[in-house]
Write a protein that holds these residues in place. Structure first.
Motif, PDB file in Angstrom:
ATOM      1  N   PRO A   1      -8.337  18.125  40.920  1.00 45.29           N
ATOM      2  CA  PRO A   1      -9.875  18.693  41.537  1.00 45.29           C
ATOM      3  C   PRO A   1      -9.799  18.366  42.975  1.00 45.29           C
ATOM      4  N   ASN A   2      -9.032  17.737  43.525  1.00 46.33           N
ATOM      5  CA  ASN A   2      -9.150  17.633  45.079  1.00 46.33           C
ATOM      6  C   ASN A   2      -8.633  18.948  45.742  1.00 46.33           C
TER       7      ASN A   2
ATOM      8  N   LEU B   1      -8.864  25.393  58.452  1.00 46.73           N
ATOM      9  CA  LEU B   1      -9.599  24.434  57.449  1.00 46.73           C
ATOM     10  C   LEU B   1      -8.555  23.192  57.265  1.00 46.73           C
TER      11      LEU B   1
ATOM     12  N   ARG C   1      -6.368  21.853  59.089  1.00 49.55           N
ATOM     13  CA  ARG C   1      -6.307  21.211  60.014  1.00 49.55           C
ATOM     14  C   ARG C   1      -7.694  20.248  60.475  1.00 49.55           C
TER      15      ARG C   1
ATOM     16  N   LEU D   1      -9.794  19.319  58.062  1.00 50.67           N
ATOM     17  CA  LEU D   1      -9.771  18.422  57.100  1.00 50.67           C
ATOM     18  C   LEU D   1      -9.162  17.306  57.571  1.00 50.67           C
ATOM     19  N   GLU D   2      -7.797  17.554  57.992  1.00 50.30           N
ATOM     20  CA  GLU D   2      -6.966  16.434  58.601  1.00 50.30           C
ATOM     21  C   GLU D   2      -7.655  15.690  59.662  1.00 50.30           C
TER      22      GLU D   2
ATOM     23  N   LYS E   1      -9.505  14.033  55.947  1.00 52.79           N
ATOM     24  CA  LYS E   1      -9.562  14.453  54.450  1.00 52.79           C
ATOM     25  C   LYS E   1      -8.185  15.292  54.228  1.00 52.79           C
TER      26      LYS E   1
ATOM     27  N   THR F   1      -6.748  16.746  50.897  1.00 50.47           N
ATOM     28  CA  THR F   1      -7.324  17.944  50.121  1.00 50.47           C
ATOM     29  C   THR F   1      -6.145  19.056  50.037  1.00 50.47           C
TER      30      THR F   1
END
Ligand SMILES: Cc1ncc(C[n+]2csc(CCOP(=O)(O)OP(=O)(O)O)c2C)c(N)n1
Ligand code: SF4
Ligand SMILES: [Mg+2]
Lengths: 379, 299
Positions: free
Chosen positions: B38-39, B80, B82, B84-85, B89, B92
């Motif tokens: 789900p992630n 997106l 990078r 999130l990193e 996060k 994901t």
């Protein structure tokens, strides 16, 4: 603590980005923007950028990359010019529609055909209807300060912001720039707090199909957000002045006593006019800094306060078939004024240099009985 | 617990989505999200899936979907991931979902850039072999001989289908694989393997489209299987651009192509000569593939 450094406008932009606590820089080179991305790459190479520097395969992708990173809540920056900006056009619209607070520097350069490197403003001005804030700078110090302020403005309004300055005259010209220490900049702008749109683990259908009615609601909310910009900008500059001793307005006017003529312009030409003012009779300067939103109210107020009879607009651009763009926008702002000034336009399209002689010549060709004259920098 | 109940818990697609009955692309994404969730965050470019996903505030998936302009998917996905990193996060999984148009044609530049930079994303192309969102126009993934609305009878798609897998292999990316909805276990295994690898991963899924192909809605899985069995769409994987391996092998016992073509109206007016030409093209590709794979990895 502040330190003066003799740097050019491009370096000023890059240092501001580094001081702003950037998460990601997306880069693609084009003259005359290259010094900005190379300076940022130098920071990255020395481990001083604070974020990541990524070279993309096109300007379109550079802005697309910013779009994705901003969706994760990251603070991002890119820079371009001319053909690069034109190539981004679809994403320029999208970033605004999606409310990504991206800051981008655009270094004005003419768009071909034919190839031309001089600082025509048509590149940024042809993006005027895309929903980006646009601020024009007249020198390297202004570039530095404006980039920092752009992050604050953009993230508060959730609208992307384009910081614009002239190729070579600003991007490659050196001046002493007062650069605050990074920890002091941190007092002005903290880590980004605008929040991520993409939240792992939570469903979200971000920017999927909208009805015409919903699209209108979204357009209107962007429009209304943008109209908040001049007041917010004043507030931001108040804070900036308390910390660093400098402030700017949506427009900045210099009106010598008795001036009844004003020269209105944006970018490096404003600096030229500022230097020429002592040589000109009863003439003042209105530097247009914020172009989107267009500060119509502030302009009318200045023109009325000083009872200006004639305005000479210096447009280093031309909307072909309509004329200089700043003159067009000024004229529409004057609608409804009881005694609007005459508006004359000196067109320097192509990126033609503004000289004292050109200014004097233009001022001599604006008899009071004429309401509007179109003059060209090159005979 | 039944296998079906187990799957239901992992299901990320929500019933009531906007796909046509029998849509291969909807089924592909169902398997995909089930395997990777789900992630998970999906970057979705202009395509039929822009519509299938539903109009906000509705949604067809339980994970975030970030829509993006048609040519931009590879770059938005890179940003997106990078981003999130940068925000802590990085765990994901970021999937970029694009049609064949958004992959083979208008999206190729951004895809190539992301692959070359070895961005840590999974790019999934669901290939229905034409621009379906806009009503079945020719793309460079349309097979030779097919009719489309920009190649109506007596015209037909000329030239070969672009070999996207070779292009991706030439980037030397850590992992690339083909898959179809007729072999869900194979597809799931490839997706899970992709998820376990860091760097750029590419999954090419053949996705039958009943209205576009002129096939029966109930035939989607069957057609997908025939595509594999005839050698029209072989199943294989490529590690690091050099290590090619078949995951489902027919070798000399390939079914005749007509078994696949006859069930689709887009090939209806194809004359014998063109069918022979298409068969020769597929034979060439098969020969190429077998050379790449080598005897040991013909599975
Ligand atoms: C720049 C641009 N050109 C054209 C379009 C119109 N358009 C939207 S989806 C699409 C076709 C998509 O085809 P494909 O990628 O194969 O996905 P499919 O619709 O088949 O699922 C087109 C042409 C667009 N959105 N943007
Ligand atoms: S047109 Fe084809 S690809 Fe698009 S939703 Fe319908 S079946 Fe699926
Ligand atoms: Mg398609």
């Amino acid at each position: 603590m502040m330190a003066f450094e003799v740097i050019n406008g491009s370096q000023a932009a890059a240092i501001a980005v580094q001081r702003a606590g950037i998460d990601l820089v997306a880069a693609y080179p084009i003259t005359p923007q290259t010094v900005i991305v190379e300076t940022l790459a130098d920071f990255a190479a020395k481990g001083e950028l604070g974020g990541e520097f990524v070279s993309l395969e096109s300007e379109y992708s550079a802005l697309s990359f910013c779009n994705g990173a901003s969706a994760a809540g990251a603070r991002v920056f890119t820079a371009t010019a001319s053909h690069g900006l034109a190539y981004m056009h679809e994403m320029i619209h999208w970033c605004s529609g999606a409310r990504f607070p991206i800051v981008m520097a655009n270094v004005n350069r003419a768009i071909g055909a034919p190839w031309c490197l001089d600082p025509d403003q048509g590149d940024s001005l042809s993006q005027r209807d895309t929903g980006w804030l646009q601020i024009y700078c007249s020198g390297a110090q202004e570039v530095f300060d404006t980039i920092l302020q752009a992050f604050a403005l953009s993230e508060e309004l959730l609208l992307p912001c384009m910081v614009v300055f002239d190729g070579f005259y600003i991007s490659h010209t050196y001046e002493a720039v007062d650069i605050p220490e990074i920890q002091d900049v941190g007092k002005f702008i903290g880590p980004p707090s605008f929040g991520a749109q993409v939240i792992p683990g939570e469903p979200g259908n971000l920017h999927g199909m909208a009805s015409a009615e919903n699209q209108q609601r979204l357009v209107r909310s962007r429009h209304e957000a943008m109209l908040r910009a001049p007041a917010l900008y004043e507030e931001i500059n108040g804070r900036y002045e308390r910390l660093f001793g400098r402030k700017y307005g949506a427009i900045d006017a210099v009106m010598p006593p008795g001036a009844r003529t004003a020269i209105l312009t944006a970018g490096a030409t404003a600096e030229t006019v500022r230097w020429c003012l002592p040589d000109l009779e009863q003439t003042g300067l209105i530097q247009l800094r914020m172009f989107r939103p267009f500060p119509a109210k502030q302009l009318c107020a200045v023109l009325e306060t000083y009872d200006i009879e004639k305005v000479l607009v210096v447009d280093r651009n031309c909307s072909i078939g309509a004329g200089g763009i700043f003159a067009q926008e000024l004229k529409s702002a004057l609608y409804g004024l009881a005694r609007p000034p005459a508006v004359h336009d000196l067109i320097l399209a192509g990126g033609v240099d503004l000289t004292g002689a050109l200014i004097k010549n233009a001022l001599s060709k604006m008899p009071l009985e004429n309401r509007s004259t179109e003059l060209w920098g090159v005979e | 617990m039944l296998v079906d109940d187990l799957n239901r818990e992992r299901e990320m697609i929500i019933s009531g989505h906007n796909a046509c009955p029998g849509c291969g692309a909807a089924l592909a994404v169902r398997y995909l999200t089930r395997a990777l969730g789900p992630n998970l965050a999906i970057v979705l470019t202009a395509s039929c899936w822009s519509i299938i996903a539903g109009a906000p505030p509705l949604t067809a998936l339980k994970c975030p979907i970030l829509h993006c302009p048609f040519p931009s998917a590879g770059s938005v996905g890179s940003g997106l991931k990078r981003g999130l990193e940068a925000k802590g996060k990085g765990d994901t999984t970021v999937v970029v979902l694009a049609g064949d148009g958004g992959t083979f044609d208008i999206g190729l530049q951004a895809l190539s850039g992301a692959a070359q930079r070895n961005e840590d994303i999974i790019f999934v192309c669901y290939d229905n072999e034409a621009y379906m969102n806009t009503g079945m126009q020719t793309s460079s993934a349309t097979p030779f001989g097919a009719r489309t609305n920009t190649a109506p009878y007596p015209l037909f798609k000329e030239g070969r289908k672009k070999d996207i897998m070779q292009i991706m292999a030439a980037h030397g990316i850590p992992y690339a694989a083909t898959a179809t909805v007729a072999f869900p276990d194979d597809m799931e295994a490839k997706l899970k393997k992709a998820q376990s690898i860091t760097g750029f991963r590419f999954i090419h899924v053949l996705s039958p489209c009943p209205p576009g192909w002129g096939s029966e809605s109930a035939d989607t899985v069957h057609l997908s299987r025939l595509a594999v069995q005839t050698g029209f769409f072989p199943l294989y994987e490529i590690h690091n651009g050099v290590d090619w391996k078949m995951t489902w092998m027919t070798d000399k016992s390939r079914l005749p192509l007509s078994a696949y073509l006859d069930r689709q109206r887009r090939f209806k007016q194809m004359d014998k000569e063109k069918i022979v030409a298409l068969q020769e093209e597929l034979d060439d590709e098969w020969y190429f593939l077998m050379n790449k794979v080598g005897p040991a990895d013909r599975c």
